[in-house]
Every structure is written in C-alpha cells, then in structure tokens.
Design a protein around this motif. Structure first.
Motif, mmCIF file in Angstrom:
data_model
loop_
_atom_site.group_PDB
_atom_site.id
_atom_site.type_symbol
_atom_site.label_atom_id
_atom_site.label_comp_id
_atom_site.label_asym_id
_atom_site.label_seq_id
_atom_site.Cartn_x
_atom_site.Cartn_y
_atom_site.Cartn_z
ATOM 1 N N VAL A 150 1.066 -1.613 0.267
ATOM 2 C CA VAL A 150 -0.118 -0.301 0.228
ATOM 3 C C VAL A 150 0.492 1.175 0.463
ATOM 4 O O VAL A 150 0.278 2.077 -1.153
ATOM 5 N N CYS A 177 4.773 5.105 -2.787
ATOM 6 C CA CYS A 177 4.398 6.748 -2.765
ATOM 7 C C CYS A 177 5.720 6.866 -2.267
ATOM 8 O O CYS A 177 7.211 7.657 -2.102
ATOM 9 N N VAL A 221 11.133 8.375 9.019
ATOM 10 C CA VAL A 221 10.273 8.861 9.813
ATOM 11 C C VAL A 221 10.745 7.941 11.194
ATOM 12 O O VAL A 221 10.342 9.072 12.119
ATOM 13 N N TRP A 225 -1.141 10.147 12.408
ATOM 14 C CA TRP A 225 -1.221 10.757 11.229
ATOM 15 C C TRP A 225 -2.075 9.783 10.609
ATOM 16 O O TRP A 225 -2.539 10.441 9.340
ATOM 17 N N ASN A 250 -1.214 16.049 0.148
ATOM 18 C CA ASN A 250 -1.076 15.273 -1.064
ATOM 19 C C ASN A 250 -0.683 14.143 -0.459
ATOM 20 O O ASN A 250 -0.279 13.198 -1.192
ATOM 21 N N MET A 251 -1.501 13.266 0.943
ATOM 22 C CA MET A 251 -1.194 11.989 1.200
ATOM 23 C C MET A 251 -3.007 10.825 0.682
ATOM 24 O O MET A 251 -3.430 12.206 1.695
ATOM 25 N N LEU A 291 -6.582 6.783 4.411
ATOM 26 C CA LEU A 291 -5.956 5.875 4.168
ATOM 27 C C LEU A 291 -6.703 4.519 4.908
ATOM 28 O O LEU A 291 -6.676 3.158 4.220
ATOM 29 N N VAL A 335 1.249 -1.585 10.353
ATOM 30 C CA VAL A 335 2.532 -0.452 9.548
ATOM 31 C C VAL A 335 2.835 0.306 10.863
ATOM 32 O O VAL A 335 4.590 0.376 10.728
ATOM 33 N N ILE A 346 7.110 0.870 10.707
ATOM 34 C CA ILE A 346 8.004 1.172 10.616
ATOM 35 C C ILE A 346 9.029 2.030 11.765
ATOM 36 O O ILE A 346 10.276 2.021 12.059
#
Ligand code: HEC
Length: 106
Positions: A35, A39, A60, A74, A81-82, A85, A95, A99
């Motif tokens: 997913v 980007c 990040v 977040w 621009n994201m 989701l 996820v 990260i």
C-alpha cells in the motif's frame, strides 16, 4: 492536536505497550510494500521514495520523539498530498510496528 491525541487513545487501546507488542512487524512490512510503497520508500535500504514529497520510512522512523501514538494520529487524519488511507486497527498497528522497527539497527 490534543483532540487527535485523545482520539488515538480512545481508538487504540494499549498504544503504550512495548514496541514489539504494537503490532506484527512482518505483516506491517507486507502491508507497507502493498500500500505505502507506491509513494514511500518502505525498505530499510531504500533512500529515495517514488514520490519525492513522501518521506522514506527509514527517515520517518528516525524522527526524534516519534511515538506510536503520533503515527496512529497521522494515519487517522488526511493530508494534503497523501490520500486518506482508511486503515483498520490491525493494519495501523502492524504498519506502525514496522516503521518503528526500522529504528533498531539490524
Ligand atoms: C499516494 C501517495 C502516498 C501513499 C500511498 C502513502 N503516502 Fe504517506 N505521504 C505521502 C506524501 C506526499 C506525504 C508528505 C505529506 C503530505 O504532503 O501530505 C506523506 C507523509 C507521510 C507520513 C509523515 C512523514 C513525515 O515526514 O512526518 C507518514 C508517517 C506516512 N506518510 C505514512 C504512510 C503510510 C504508513 C502509508 C501506507 C499505509 C502511506 N503513507 C501511503 C504520500 C503517500
């Protein structure tokens, strides 16, 4: 911001657990590849993102003071621009765990 924090606390019980208990790192990795990789650079060794505005996950992860809660917040809000989701709670936990796992040297 206070509202977001509250929201995260309500929606994500147990956010304060140990890092390895946040979610499943391997699942999160697979999910990120599916997913987010469109980007973001999602792999540990990947320095540049396909979308140059999207920070590589390794970057990040090394943001000072980044907490699971900040990532949850977040991921639950929309960004210029994201795309929003709409992750379910498991996806979000996994996820986030992935990260944050990039932080620890291999
Ligand atoms: C369609 C492209 C796209 C996809 C897909 C995408 N992102 Fe992003 N992301 C961006 C962009 C662009 C930014 C920069 C912030 C902005 O301009 O909205 C960003 C910013 C972020 C940030 C903040 C980074 C920082 O500098 O603090 C996080 C965290 C993040 N994305 C996580 C994710 C995760 C997790 C996924 C997969 C579930 C994902 N993104 C999927 C485009 C994307």
């Amino acid at each position: 911001m206070r509202l977001l924090v509250l929201l995260a606390l309500i929606l994500v019980p147990g956010w304060a657990m140990g890092q390895e208990e946040i979610g499943n790192v391997a699942e999160g990795h697979a999910f990120a590849r599916d997913v987010c990789a469109q980007c973001h650079a999602v792999e540990r060794g990947e320095a540049a993102s396909p979308d140059e505005r999207a920070a590589p996950f390794i970057q990040v992860a090394s943001t000072p003071g980044l907490t699971p809660m900040a990532l949850f917040a977040w991921l639950q809000t929309s960004h210029p621009n994201m795309p929003a989701l709409l992750l379910d709670e498991d996806e979000m936990r996994d996820v986030t765990a992935y990260i944050l796992s990039l932080r620890t040297p291999r």
